[in-house]
Design a protein around this motif. Structure first.
Motif, short mmCIF file in Angstrom:
data_model
loop_
_atom_site.label_atom_id
_atom_site.label_comp_id
_atom_site.label_asym_id
_atom_site.label_seq_id
_atom_site.Cartn_x
_atom_site.Cartn_y
_atom_site.Cartn_z
N GLN A 57 0.83 -1.21 0.00
CA GLN A 57 0.00 0.00 0.00
C GLN A 57 0.87 1.26 0.00
OE1 GLN A 57 -2.56 -0.66 3.47
NE2 GLN A 57 -4.35 -0.45 2.13
N LEU A 58 1.88 1.26 0.84
CA LEU A 58 2.78 2.42 0.89
C LEU A 58 3.51 2.62 -0.43
CD1 LEU A 58 4.26 2.16 4.50
CD2 LEU A 58 2.67 3.88 3.62
N ALA A 59 3.93 1.52 -1.04
CA ALA A 59 4.61 1.62 -2.34
C ALA A 59 3.67 2.19 -3.39
CB ALA A 59 5.14 0.25 -2.77
N HIS A 60 2.41 1.75 -3.36
CA HIS A 60 1.42 2.28 -4.30
C HIS A 60 1.16 3.77 -4.05
CE1 HIS A 60 -2.10 2.53 -6.85
NE2 HIS A 60 -2.79 3.02 -5.82
N GLU A 61 0.95 4.13 -2.79
CA GLU A 61 0.72 5.54 -2.45
C GLU A 61 1.92 6.40 -2.83
OE1 GLU A 61 -0.41 5.78 1.68
OE2 GLU A 61 -2.15 4.49 1.38
N LEU A 62 3.10 5.87 -2.63
CA LEU A 62 4.32 6.60 -2.99
C LEU A 62 4.39 6.80 -4.50
CD1 LEU A 62 6.97 7.87 -2.02
CD2 LEU A 62 8.03 5.63 -2.27
N ALA A 63 4.06 5.77 -5.26
CA ALA A 63 4.08 5.88 -6.72
C ALA A 63 3.05 6.89 -7.21
CB ALA A 63 3.83 4.50 -7.35
N VAL A 64 1.86 6.84 -6.61
CA VAL A 64 0.81 7.80 -6.99
C VAL A 64 1.25 9.22 -6.64
CG1 VAL A 64 -1.54 8.57 -6.42
CG2 VAL A 64 -1.10 6.15 -6.87
N SER A 65 1.80 9.38 -5.45
CA SER A 65 2.26 10.70 -5.01
C SER A 65 3.39 11.21 -5.90
CB SER A 65 2.73 10.62 -3.56
OG SER A 65 3.14 11.86 -3.10
N LYS A 66 4.30 10.34 -6.25
CA LYS A 66 5.43 10.71 -7.12
C LYS A 66 4.91 11.15 -8.49
CE LYS A 66 9.77 8.94 -8.97
NZ LYS A 66 10.67 7.79 -9.05
N THR A 67 3.97 10.41 -9.04
CA THR A 67 3.39 10.77 -10.34
C THR A 67 2.67 12.10 -10.25
OG1 THR A 67 3.13 8.43 -10.89
CG2 THR A 67 1.82 10.00 -12.15
#
Length: 183
Positions: A57-67
């Motif tokens: 979940q954190l990896a997904h949120e981080l990817a979304v935030s980075k994008t």
């Protein structure tokens, strides 16, 4: 020696009895111990699964935030380029206004033309640097009124056959802006 042997036998008997009691206790509790070990292993597996899920979940949120941040940065860069282009166009318009003023008032001292141009640049810079939308709009209106005054002065001079010797409206705007800043 029999006394020592008797005591040693008593001590060894006591140790054996103690060991036997401990062994019986372990045998009696073996099912409970096995259940506790199994419960602990299941809890560790559940914790590992939960941690893995949270990491995903954190990896997904981080990817979304980075994008999202990359997109915002790209938009800011585009906006800054457009702002820079707009600012350059404003400066070119001010230069044309200064040339128009100098063409209309051929006898006008260069210092007066430069003062009018400088005042317009100061208003432009103030407008550009202002962060408060209300103040930015107020300064933009001042700049617009000033540029209109300079244009009207130039048109009046050209149409009035040179009866005006100075750009009165532009100088009045400068005076009014100076008084506003002082007061």
């Amino acid at each position: 020696m029999t006394f020592i042997r008797h005591h040693l036998t008593g001590i060894l008997g006591f140790l054996r009895q103690n060991r036997d009691e401990h062994l019986h206790w372990q045998l009696d509790r073996q099912a409970e111990i096995a259940e506790l070990r199994q419960t602990q292993a299941l809890a560790e597996q559940a914790l590992a699964a939960q941690l893995s899920k949270q990491a995903e979940q954190l990896a997904h949120e981080l990817a979304v935030s980075k994008t999202r941040h990359q997109n915002e940065l790209a938009m800011v860069k585009i906006q800054c380029k457009q702002d820079l282009k707009d600012y350059q166009e404003y400066l070119q318009a001010l230069d044309r206004l200064k040339s128009s003023l100098r063409n209309s008032y051929v006898h006008l001292p260069e210092a007066v033309a430069f003062t009018i141009h400088h005042h317009a640049k100061q208003l432009l810079n103030k407008m550009w640097e202002e962060r408060q939308p209300e103040e930015k709009l107020k300064t933009e209106m001042q700049l617009l009124q000033f540029m209109s005054a300079v244009h009207e002065d130039s048109q009046a001079c050209l149409q009035g056959n040179g009866t005006q010797t100075m750009p009165q409206k532009a100088l009045a705007c400068i005076d009014a802006d100076q008084r506003t800043q002082i007061g």
